[in-house]
Design an enzyme around this catalytic site. Sequence first.
Site, PDB file in Angstrom:
ATOM      1  N   GLU A 177      25.838 106.584  31.288  1.00  0.00           N
ATOM      2  CA  GLU A 177      26.530 105.706  30.342  1.00  0.00           C
ATOM      3  C   GLU A 177      27.813 106.360  29.859  1.00  0.00           C
ATOM      4  O   GLU A 177      27.803 107.559  29.570  1.00  0.00           O
ATOM      5  CB  GLU A 177      25.617 105.392  29.148  1.00  0.00           C
ATOM      6  CG  GLU A 177      24.354 104.649  29.550  1.00  0.00           C
ATOM      7  CD  GLU A 177      23.448 104.317  28.361  1.00  0.00           C
ATOM      8  OE1 GLU A 177      23.841 104.581  27.211  1.00  0.00           O
ATOM      9  OE2 GLU A 177      22.360 103.767  28.583  1.00  0.00           O
ATOM     10  N   ARG A 179      15.355 103.511  27.571  1.00  0.00           N
ATOM     11  CA  ARG A 179      16.229 104.534  28.128  1.00  0.00           C
ATOM     12  C   ARG A 179      16.281 104.338  29.626  1.00  0.00           C
ATOM     13  O   ARG A 179      15.249 104.152  30.285  1.00  0.00           O
ATOM     14  CB  ARG A 179      15.735 105.948  27.798  1.00  0.00           C
ATOM     15  CG  ARG A 179      15.936 106.371  26.345  1.00  0.00           C
ATOM     16  CD  ARG A 179      17.411 106.457  25.968  1.00  0.00           C
ATOM     17  NE  ARG A 179      17.621 106.890  24.600  1.00  0.00           N
ATOM     18  CZ  ARG A 179      17.666 106.078  23.551  1.00  0.00           C
ATOM     19  NH1 ARG A 179      17.485 104.779  23.724  1.00  0.00           N
ATOM     20  NH2 ARG A 179      17.888 106.571  22.345  1.00  0.00           N
ATOM     21  N   HIS A 229      24.452  98.946  26.333  1.00  0.00           N
ATOM     22  CA  HIS A 229      23.680  99.726  25.362  1.00  0.00           C
ATOM     23  C   HIS A 229      23.993  99.293  23.930  1.00  0.00           C
ATOM     24  O   HIS A 229      24.457 100.081  23.099  1.00  0.00           O
ATOM     25  CB  HIS A 229      23.921 101.226  25.523  1.00  0.00           C
ATOM     26  CG  HIS A 229      22.805 102.053  24.938  1.00  0.00           C
ATOM     27  ND1 HIS A 229      22.558 103.338  25.326  1.00  0.00           N
ATOM     28  CD2 HIS A 229      21.864 101.772  24.000  1.00  0.00           C
ATOM     29  CE1 HIS A 229      21.525 103.828  24.638  1.00  0.00           C
ATOM     30  NE2 HIS A 229      21.096 102.882  23.825  1.00  0.00           N
TER      31      HIS A 229
END
Length: 317
Positions: A266, A237, A285
């Site tokens: 994000e 993360r 991601h």
Amino acid sequence: MSELRIAVIDDWQDVAQDIVDWSALQRVGQVEFLHDYPADTATLAQRLAPYAVVCVMRERTRFDAELLKALPNLKLLMTGGMRNAALDIDAAKALGITVCGTDSYRHAAPELTWTLLMALNRRLLAEVLSLQSGGWQIGIGGDLHGRTLGLLGLGQIGARVAGFAKAFGMRVIAWSQNLTEERAAEVGVERVDKQALFEQADILSVHLVLSERTRHLVDAQALASMKRGALLVNTSRGPIVDEQALIEALIEGRLGGAGLDVFEQEPLPANHPFRTLPNVLATPHIGYVSENNYRVFYGQMIEGILAWANNAPIRPL
């Protein structure tokens, strides 16, 4: 149940409809795959208003209290995985909305971690770009054998990464707040204290769950204690690493590079330094974005909806 409307959103790759067989849901309702929806809360609420069930992908569309309150027909949220920071689960429960998750294909994230680590270490991106632009060799890659991999966290993902590292002949050390000597011995790695982890690692890989005690755990002080030229990989993360401190360490050349799949914000803003820094290898991601993982996510979403329709929800969050 025949009138139950089910929406599948967050399908950025447009694969959900074909990667699994959704026909089992025909006996409880109608499944619709929505791709044209903005992030604006009011418009999203209007688009999702008819649906009793919404299937979401982890950390994409944000379902905060404001949006949840605007969806009076919503009864079930199904998410890929058993964690989704984009969902206000407390607000959902207060509104009587059930939230359930799925298992994961447990090899996807470790494999991406190792992909980033190897590519960063051998400076593959720069070599590929040189070749594509008509050039040839422009640098010298690093080696893994005999070097030290530091694991910040030794859960399921960290343990798998440790296995990859040992296959490459690396020394593996690990630390986390809860790591015991027994767990380290079980995985076959050396448990060290936090300071030693940062000081000794040639490559540091982050594998912690984000919480208040892990937020910005890798801060300016931690980065300053790392070896000059060391590498950092984060597929866990973004907020576990102090982003500004990392940017400064990379710009100043104190760190050799960073391989990143996760970020504070994000999607990553268009003008963010991580998009242009030459010593950053960044991916959007995609640690969980693999065929097998999507089959697990969507297949178990179907199972979850059927179980909920039978008044027996499974994998509640």
